[in-house]
Design an enzyme around this catalytic site. Structure first.
Site, PDB file in Angstrom:
ATOM      1  N   ARG A   1       1.510  -1.205   0.204  1.00 24.53           N
ATOM      2  CA  ARG A   1      -0.314   0.012  -0.111  1.00 24.53           C
ATOM      3  C   ARG A   1       1.312   0.535   0.143  1.00 24.53           C
ATOM      4  O   ARG A   1       2.054   1.167   0.768  1.00 24.53           O
ATOM      5  CB  ARG A   1      -0.682  -0.061   1.501  1.00 24.53           C
ATOM      6  CG  ARG A   1      -1.914   0.956   1.526  1.00 24.53           C
ATOM      7  CD  ARG A   1      -2.542   1.281   0.222  1.00 24.53           C
ATOM      8  NE  ARG A   1      -4.401   1.940   0.525  1.00 24.53           N
ATOM      9  CZ  ARG A   1      -5.494   2.517   0.178  1.00 24.53           C
ATOM     10  NH1 ARG A   1      -5.025   1.367  -1.403  1.00 24.53           N
ATOM     11  NH2 ARG A   1      -6.120   2.888   0.678  1.00 24.53           N
TER      12      ARG A   1
ATOM     13  N   THR B   1      -9.625  -0.157  -9.957  1.00 25.62           N
ATOM     14  CA  THR B   1      -8.218  -0.900  -9.396  1.00 25.62           C
ATOM     15  C   THR B   1      -8.549  -2.308 -10.976  1.00 25.62           C
ATOM     16  O   THR B   1      -8.924  -2.584 -11.390  1.00 25.62           O
ATOM     17  CB  THR B   1      -8.451  -1.097  -8.213  1.00 25.62           C
ATOM     18  OG1 THR B   1      -6.911  -1.840  -7.749  1.00 25.62           O
ATOM     19  CG2 THR B   1      -9.430  -2.200  -8.001  1.00 25.62           C
TER      20      THR B   1
ATOM     21  N   GLU C   1      -5.620   3.921  -7.158  1.00 22.33           N
ATOM     22  CA  GLU C   1      -6.651   4.610  -6.835  1.00 22.33           C
ATOM     23  C   GLU C   1      -7.432   4.716  -7.936  1.00 22.33           C
ATOM     24  O   GLU C   1      -8.757   4.694  -8.283  1.00 22.33           O
ATOM     25  CB  GLU C   1      -6.759   5.625  -5.754  1.00 22.33           C
ATOM     26  CG  GLU C   1      -7.928   6.516  -5.090  1.00 22.33           C
ATOM     27  CD  GLU C   1      -9.361   6.246  -4.624  1.00 22.33           C
ATOM     28  OE1 GLU C   1      -9.637   4.801  -4.871  1.00 22.33           O
ATOM     29  OE2 GLU C   1     -10.329   6.341  -4.538  1.00 22.33           O
TER      30      GLU C   1
ATOM     31  N   ASP D   1      -8.808   8.243   0.045  1.00 24.56           N
ATOM     32  CA  ASP D   1      -8.915   6.942   0.481  1.00 24.56           C
ATOM     33  C   ASP D   1      -8.586   6.826   2.627  1.00 24.56           C
ATOM     34  O   ASP D   1      -9.601   6.574   2.927  1.00 24.56           O
ATOM     35  CB  ASP D   1      -7.781   5.390   0.357  1.00 24.56           C
ATOM     36  CG  ASP D   1      -8.600   4.819  -0.545  1.00 24.56           C
ATOM     37  OD1 ASP D   1      -9.978   5.533  -1.420  1.00 24.56           O
ATOM     38  OD2 ASP D   1      -8.551   4.143  -1.061  1.00 24.56           O
TER      39      ASP D   1
ATOM     40  N   GLY E   1     -13.495  -1.898  -7.259  1.00 21.27           N
ATOM     41  CA  GLY E   1     -14.399  -1.273  -6.768  1.00 21.27           C
ATOM     42  C   GLY E   1     -14.714  -0.808  -5.817  1.00 21.27           C
ATOM     43  O   GLY E   1     -15.832  -0.523  -4.520  1.00 21.27           O
TER      44      GLY E   1
HETATM   45  N1  GLU Z   1      -8.490   3.025  -3.166  1.00 29.53           N
HETATM   46  C1  GLU Z   1      -9.863   1.462  -3.186  1.00 29.53           C
HETATM   47  C2  GLU Z   1      -9.106   0.589  -1.864  1.00 29.53           C
HETATM   48  O1  GLU Z   1      -8.043   0.509  -1.522  1.00 29.53           O
HETATM   49  C3  GLU Z   1      -9.147   0.894  -3.807  1.00 29.53           C
HETATM   50  C4  GLU Z   1      -9.315   1.664  -5.630  1.00 29.53           C
HETATM   51  C5  GLU Z   1     -11.021   1.637  -5.847  1.00 29.53           C
HETATM   52  O2  GLU Z   1     -11.318   0.311  -6.549  1.00 29.53           O
HETATM   53  O3  GLU Z   1     -11.920   2.026  -6.503  1.00 29.53           O
HETATM   54  O4  GLU Z   1     -10.282   0.466  -1.218  1.00 29.53           O
END
Ligand code: GLU
Length: 609
Positions: A108, A408, A428, A450, A495
């Site tokens: 991450r 993603t 993201e 996030d 998602g």
């Molecule tokens: N940033 C999102 C997460 O870490 C993932 C990106 C997405 O699929 O929207 O949960």
């Protein structure tokens, strides 16, 4: 900067109708994708034909699932650049056939070390920046983790060098690949943002326009970046010349001459890049009806939230229940687990996450007893008390969970030895921060969005506020399921916060409702994240169970995209899943999406006769 848009293929005219919105057309030069494959000797399911082929080629040459995964991920950085690549981060889950163990790597992104709780507070107003301001900015760019993850995975489980595994991606980046309807739409969705940055528009808006479907998109800058990494190692990003260009792009934003935005610059330094580490962690584990479900611990909330919801569901016999009651229970378990996610989960290096308690059967029972089989609970439900100090079984009001849905990618790989990879990674938002690093050919993430920008007004503790070097809470849920100690399933999805419900729903569809993997993935999705309305796909309304669920008090709505550009058709899909199922005698079922986001590319090394 090297020329990128190659000669238009003969198919371009044929698909011109699509460019003008006249509907989908098939270009014969576009590689065919198959959402399902069955066979032996290894398998890959990923978003694009080229990335799946890259993985299969490495497997055929004798690489492990880890080798092939790096080849797939690097190629996705070329062919799926708005959801993948070395500008982002993710979570890598690996089943090692030798040790029979599941391990995970946390790749991450982190905040820069100079960040604090005020990262997203506008000094001019003392209030949080609005979300779109943060989305397209240097401020939201986290220190990227994907490349460090690939290196760590290869150190632990690879047979080939990073250089070898980057070769297929270099080839695709150098020679190009055909723009398909999915990529075209993604660029169209981002056109206004991409036009703000000269480096981004040069790559994805050649000549200032959308690249036609069927045209060849080349990315020689990214080919060169990968070659640099192949020659000199990952240090070129984590402290070296590529890293310097990243830092420069974040501070001196490469704005186009006609840019209308004044994006905020970021805080990342070369020292932040040099200090970055992908972290080995212990996976989450729950036993669900005799299956061992392994997932991603914090900094992702995925493994705990999926695991807690499964533990709640285990208190019910879903397979023998009326399907309306079973789905009602699924939605309620999900809401309860999301309430706890919001209250307790953040980066465990900064927050004391009660992981053991949240995943205990005892806690799951206290949550399960809140479910009323005769009616839906009023949402949001309050978080529970995993420490067992407070009253249990008392529904109430509490913090909801945000559900920003962006994009993603998730892919799965297995090899001839029985090793398995389940890897979700992202930049993201679709298109990340929209900033391509000049002359380097890759987009930077906006993962720091996030974080919660400010604590909740009601004073509830918030485990997901920015701090120095912290990882924002994720929902990514790459999952591997064992049965009697052997791999049974590998699954995951993009998602945003819907990732958790998509993975949960696929597991329930497969393990409780007895659907085959292909149908479990294709089925209409519903995502209940502790809010009054459950988000669903349009096909949910056609199911015979939906009137019964409404009668129990559930309300359903399709994703509202009205605030977005109305000229852009954004399908109200939830997730883009991919999975593998392992059968006797080495048979693997590789399954992805038949339709969502243009469909998945599934392949096996030796197709079943
Ligand atoms: N940033 C999102 C997460 O870490 C993932 C990106 C997405 O699929 O929207 O949960």
């Amino acid at each position: 900067m090297r020329a990128r848009l190659g000669a238009l293929s003969a198919a371009t005219l044929a698909i011109a109708g699509l460019v003008t919105g006249a509907g989908a057309a098939q270009a014969d030069s576009l590689p065919t994708k198959h959402p399902v494959a069955e066979g032996f000797g290894g398998a890959v399911v990923s978003d694009t034909a080229q990335s799946t082929q890259a993985g299969i080629d490495i497997l055929k040459r004798g690489g492990t699932a880890a080798d092939a995964a790096v080849a797939v991920a690097a190629t996705l950085g070329v062919t799926d650049p708005f959801v993948a690549g070395i500008g982002g981060g993710g979570y890598f889950v690996y089943y090692d056939a030798h040790s029979h163990k599941v391990s995970v790597i946390d790749g991450r992104e982190t905040t820069p070390r100079s960040a604090d709780g005020n990262l997203f507070i506008d000094p001019a107003t003392g209030k949080p920046y609005d979300f779109p301001t943060a989305v397209t900015s240097g401020l939201s760019v986290g220190v990227p983790g994907n490349l460090a993850t690939w290196q760590r995975a290869l150190q632990r489980w690879g047979k080939f060098s990073l250089a070898t595994n980057l070769r297929p991606a270099i080839d695709v980046a150098e020679h190009g690949f055909p723009v398909d309807a999915t990529l075209y739409e993604q660029i169209r969705e981002n056109q206004k943002r991409f036009a703000q940055f000269s480096s981004t528009s040069e790559l994805f808006l050649p000549g200032g326009d959308l690249p036609p479907v069927g045209s060849t998109l080349r990315n020689p800058d990214l080919a060169d970046t990968y070659r640099d990494i192949a020659r000199h190692g990952t240090g070129v990003l984590y402290g070296g010349s590529v890293g310097r260009d990243v830092v420069d792009a974040v501070h001196n934003l490469p704005l186009a001459p006609g840019a209308t935005l004044k994006p905020i610059e970021g805080k990342m330094t070369l020292g932040d890049l040099a200090a970055y580490r992908a972290i080995d962690r212990k996976p989450t584990h729950v036993d669900y009806r005799g299956y061992d479900v392994y997932g991603m611990p914090p900094s992702s909330s995925g493994g705990i939230t999926v695991g807690e919801a499964l533990n709640i569901l285990e208190n019910y016999h879903l397979s023998s229940m009326d399907r309306v009651q079973a789905l009602h229970t699924y939605l309620e378990a999900s809401a309860l687990a999301f309430a706890d996610r919001g209250r307790y989960i953040g980066d465990s290096a900064y927050v004391d996450v009660p992981q053991k308690q949240l995943l205990s059967d005892r806690f799951a029972r206290t949550r399960a007893c809140q479910i009323d089989q005769t009616k839906a609970l009023p949402k949001p439900v309050a978080p529970g008390d995993p420490y067992g100090h407070g009253p249990s079984c008392k529904p109430g009001q509490g913090s909801g969970a945000n559900g920003i849905e962006t994009h993603t990618n998730h892919f799965v790989v297995s090899d001839r030895w029985g090793n398995v990879v389940s890897y979700t990674n992202t930049i993201e938002q679709l298109g990340g921060s929209a900033i391509v690093v000049p002359d380097r050919g890759f987009l930077l993430n906006n993962e720091l969005t996030d974080f919660d920008f400010a604590p909740p007004a009601n004073g509830t503790p918030d485990p997901n506020l920015p701090e120095s070097g912290k990882r924002p809470r994720s929902s990514m849920s790459p999952t591997i399921v064992l049965h009697h100690g052997k791999p049974f399933l590998a699954v995951g999805s993009p998602g945003g916060a819907t990732i958790i419900t998509t993975v949960l729903q696929i597991l329930v569809n497969r393990l409780d409702f007895g659907m085959d993997l292909e149908s479990a993935i294709a089925a209409p999705r519903a995502s209940q994240r502790n809010s009054a309305t459950t988000q669903v796909e349009p096909a949910w309304f056609d199911l015979p169970t939906t009137p019964g669920l409404k009668a129990l008090g559930h309300t359903f709505a399709i994703k509202d995209t009205s605030s977005l550009d109305p000229t852009i058709k954004i399908p109200p899909d939830i997730g883009v899943a991919s999975g593998l199922e392992f059968r006797d005698h080495g048979l693997v079922i590789a399954a992805g999406e038949p339709v969502r986001r243009g469909g998945s590319a599934a392949q096996v090394v030796f197709p079943a006769p």
